[in-house]
Design a protein around this motif. Structure first.
Motif, short mmCIF file in Angstrom:
data_model
loop_
_atom_site.label_atom_id
_atom_site.label_comp_id
_atom_site.label_asym_id
_atom_site.label_seq_id
_atom_site.Cartn_x
_atom_site.Cartn_y
_atom_site.Cartn_z
N UNK A 34 -0.17 9.23 5.13
CA UNK A 34 0.32 7.46 4.94
C UNK A 34 1.02 7.14 3.82
N UNK A 35 1.52 5.76 4.31
CA UNK A 35 2.82 5.14 4.17
C UNK A 35 2.23 3.97 2.98
N UNK A 36 2.40 3.08 1.96
CA UNK A 36 1.90 1.91 1.26
C UNK A 36 2.93 1.80 0.70
N UNK A 37 2.51 0.01 0.73
CA UNK A 37 4.17 -0.64 -0.18
C UNK A 37 3.39 -1.35 -1.31
N UNK A 38 3.81 -1.87 -2.54
CA UNK A 38 3.20 -2.29 -3.42
C UNK A 38 4.59 -3.59 -3.80
N UNK A 39 4.79 -4.89 -3.79
CA UNK A 39 5.82 -5.58 -4.22
C UNK A 39 5.86 -6.21 -5.01
N UNK A 40 6.46 -6.93 -6.32
CA UNK A 40 6.27 -7.13 -7.22
C UNK A 40 4.84 -8.23 -7.67
N UNK A 41 4.20 -8.03 -8.24
CA UNK A 41 2.96 -8.96 -8.53
C UNK A 41 2.16 -8.58 -7.71
N UNK A 42 1.85 -7.93 -7.81
CA UNK A 42 1.06 -8.15 -5.51
C UNK A 42 0.53 -6.35 -5.16
N UNK A 43 -1.72 -6.21 -4.91
CA UNK A 43 -1.60 -5.23 -4.72
C UNK A 43 -1.24 -3.82 -4.00
#
Length: 123
Positions: A34-43
Motif C-alpha cells: 500500500x501507499x498512503x500520504x499525509x499532507x500537513x494538517x491532514x489525516x
C-alpha cells in the motif's frame, strides 16, 4: 519486514516522480502493498494498493489515471509512478505492507510501515 521508501522530491506541477519502497526481511511476495500520504494538517489517506501477485490494484479517485502502482517481487520493491502531479499531491508518502487486502483498515492495523518520503509539487 522492514520498508524503506525513497524517490520523493520537489517537482513542478505537471511533472513526474517515481517512488520506491524496498523491503527486507521476511518474504516480501506474500504481502499486499500500500501507499498512503499525509499532507500537513491532514489525516493520512490511502493512495494506492497492489496485491501480492500484482494482479489487482486499487487507487483513490483523485489519483486514478495519473498514478500507477507496480511491484517487482524479485527485487522486493514496490513502486508508485506519479505523473501529471498537482500541488494537492504534496504530502509525505508512506508505504505499508499487510497480509490482508484491505484499503480501509485502521492505520495501526497494517503489519508494517516504512518511513515517509516527502513529495512537494510547486504550482
Amino acid at each position: 519486514v522492514q520498508l524503506q521508501a525513497s524517490g520523493g522530491g520537489l517537482v513542478q506541477a505537471g511533472g513526474s516522480l517515481r517512488l520506491s519502497c524496498a523491503a527486507s526481511g521476511r518474504a516480501f511476495s506474500i504481502y499486499h502493498m500500500y501507499w498512503f500520504r499525509q499532507a500537513p494538517g491532514k489525516e493520512r489517506e490511502f493512495v494506492a494498493a497492489i496485491t501480492w501477485s500484482g494482479g489487482r490494484t486499487s487507487y483513490v479517485d483523485s489519483v486514478k489515471g495519473r498514478f500507477t502502482i507496480s511491484r517487482d517481487n524479485a527485487k522486493n520493491t514496490v513502486y508508485l509512478q506519479m505523473n501529471n502531479l498537482k500541488p494537492e499531491d504534496t504530502a509525505v508518502y508512506y508505504c505499508a505492507a499487510d497480509r490482508s487486502w484491505n484499503t480501509i483498515m485502521t492505520l495501526e492495523n497494517y503489519d508494517y510501515w516504512g518511513q515517509g518520503t516527502q513529495v512537494t509539487v510547486s504550482s
